[in-house]
Design an enzyme around this catalytic site. Sequence first.
Site, mmCIF file in Angstrom:
data_model
loop_
_atom_site.group_PDB
_atom_site.id
_atom_site.type_symbol
_atom_site.label_atom_id
_atom_site.label_comp_id
_atom_site.label_asym_id
_atom_site.label_seq_id
_atom_site.Cartn_x
_atom_site.Cartn_y
_atom_site.Cartn_z
ATOM 1 C CE LYS A 195 38.129 34.397 41.919
ATOM 2 N NZ LYS A 195 38.882 34.039 40.920
ATOM 3 C CB ILE B 209 43.840 37.328 34.569
ATOM 4 C CG1 ILE B 209 42.145 37.416 33.884
ATOM 5 C CG2 ILE B 209 44.436 37.596 33.813
ATOM 6 C CD1 ILE B 209 41.628 38.857 34.661
ATOM 7 N N GLY B 210 45.967 35.688 35.095
ATOM 8 C CA GLY B 210 47.732 35.426 35.636
ATOM 9 C C GLY B 210 47.922 34.567 37.081
ATOM 10 N N GLY B 211 47.492 34.319 36.934
ATOM 11 C CA GLY B 211 47.644 32.452 38.358
ATOM 12 C C GLY B 211 46.749 32.275 39.364
ATOM 13 C CB SER B 212 43.748 34.217 39.482
ATOM 14 O OG SER B 212 43.873 34.883 39.879
ATOM 15 C CB SER C 238 42.053 36.533 42.421
ATOM 16 O OG SER C 238 41.468 35.669 41.209
ATOM 17 C CB SER C 239 40.849 30.670 42.741
ATOM 18 O OG SER C 239 40.335 31.019 41.816
#
Length: 515
Positions: A150, A246-249, A225-226
């Site tokens: 990433k 962090i929260g689902g990336s 985000s990934s």
Amino acid sequence: MERTNTEFSLSEMDPTFMSVLAATACGGAALVLFMRYCNRQRMKVKIRKARSRRDASVQQAEQAVQQFSTTKPDAENARIVSLSLTELTKRLQEGSLSPEEALHAYMEKALEVNKRLNCATDILLESREQLSNIENCRDGLLYGVPISIKDNVGYKGHDSTCGVLCKVDEPAEEDCVVVTVLKRQGAIPFIKTNIPQGLLNYDCSNPLFGQSLNPHNLQKTPGGSSGGEGALIGGGGSILGIGTDIGGSIRIPSSFCGICGFKPTSNRISLRGLSSCCRGQKSVLSAVGPMARDVDSLALCMKALLCEDMFALDPTVPPMPFDDKAYLSTKRLRIGYCENDGYLMPSPSMSRAFRETRELLEKAGHTFVPFTPPRIAYAMHELIVKGLLADGAETLLSNLKGGPVDPCLMAQIIPYRLPHWLKKTLSVILRPILPRISASLSALCGVSSVPDLWRQHASVEDYTHEFISEWQRLKMDVLLCPMLGPAFNLNYCGKLTCTVHPPPSTVPVDLFLSV
Ligand SMILES: CCCCCCCCCCCCCCCCCC(=O)NCCO
């Protein structure tokens, strides 16, 4: 009425003074406009620079692939990129396939996928130089395997932009720990992948590299985000990638792109040398993890990373190797299940996938117990949103300064920019009619003082233990729950986050294509 001697009309003012005043005002306005113009030009130059650097690396990679195919016209590229990671590593280790062939096959495929999905931010041409001493890593678990990383994963000499202008032209001085360890295990990082601006979003677009698309439907986002990783792996252009979450990336792009992803507990894998737009945020911790086509590939990557090299390079990582025995165990499990957490309804396709999985696991002899995550709305607003943006989003906003805000982030940024008093007032007004928006607006104000931040951290700690106690009371081994999906339309960002530390993963059940 009598005039005092301090009163006078404009017409009575000294004309010279008036002209000086007018000239100063015009000059001031012109200066502001000029500075704005210069700033916009600077912005354009930076964006152009980042893009042309990416385009040049793509062009050079195309030439390299072409050159290789002329020297090796019988290379079976299509066959190579269809192998599973287990098969690929076997063939590389036994010598029936060379690392050079594997790298060029994947480079060719990745370039083709990138043309369709715009998922690359940089091609790492040094990967070809790495081939010259790859034999030193003959015993590595990932000997000769081309991998993707990433954008924010530090690679020496290359930017980790996080999609923001202020990080352009700030190349990493060294490889980050994860890249160092993977290279020592024989892996060959060859491409960096796209992200949403600032990394705090579930879409995948930024002003530097544009919008990435979903490999299964070009009208949809690959997630974030990934997201570049999800798109590239889902499209077949990489066999193993490294994401952050962090929260689902990791989990959300894996779900949207029909691949597998694993978010380990934070700091199980070293975070040293990774870039972020909210460094220092300690309420909801980030994690590095693998993304791939199947679960065995995730396990192999974890096994490769959890080695003495990583524990020595980053002694803050607990020196706990991969537990092969637990991974290969066929013991019947006690599985907690939660189809609906009371906050976000799963989509019908996701519910179906969830139920089919549960049925299959039950048939295989595993026991299911219902599990309800405690105080979910409180966790979402008070722990996650307030924790992530404890500084009132100041750090994120300062990273966005001096550049345009991407359309996919705009809806999020508008409320971040409101003054605190307005967020608080709106929160009070909206409480009776829109309680969730009201709670989010209040959370977006962040903490008010250091003692308040400490209280926030203590609340996260208490919640984590409350969650774990419930887990232990039910004697659970794992928790099964649906993921967010299928993939959203472009520019529609979701809000599903996670703060407790059991390591979650995403596994596709089948491919659901919406039309
Ligand atoms: C009209 C008012 C609306 C209020 C909206 C409140 C929005 C709060 C949104 C908070 C969003 C947080 C997104 C978190 C994304 C995390 C992505 C991630 O895991 N990134 C990891 C990077 O390594």
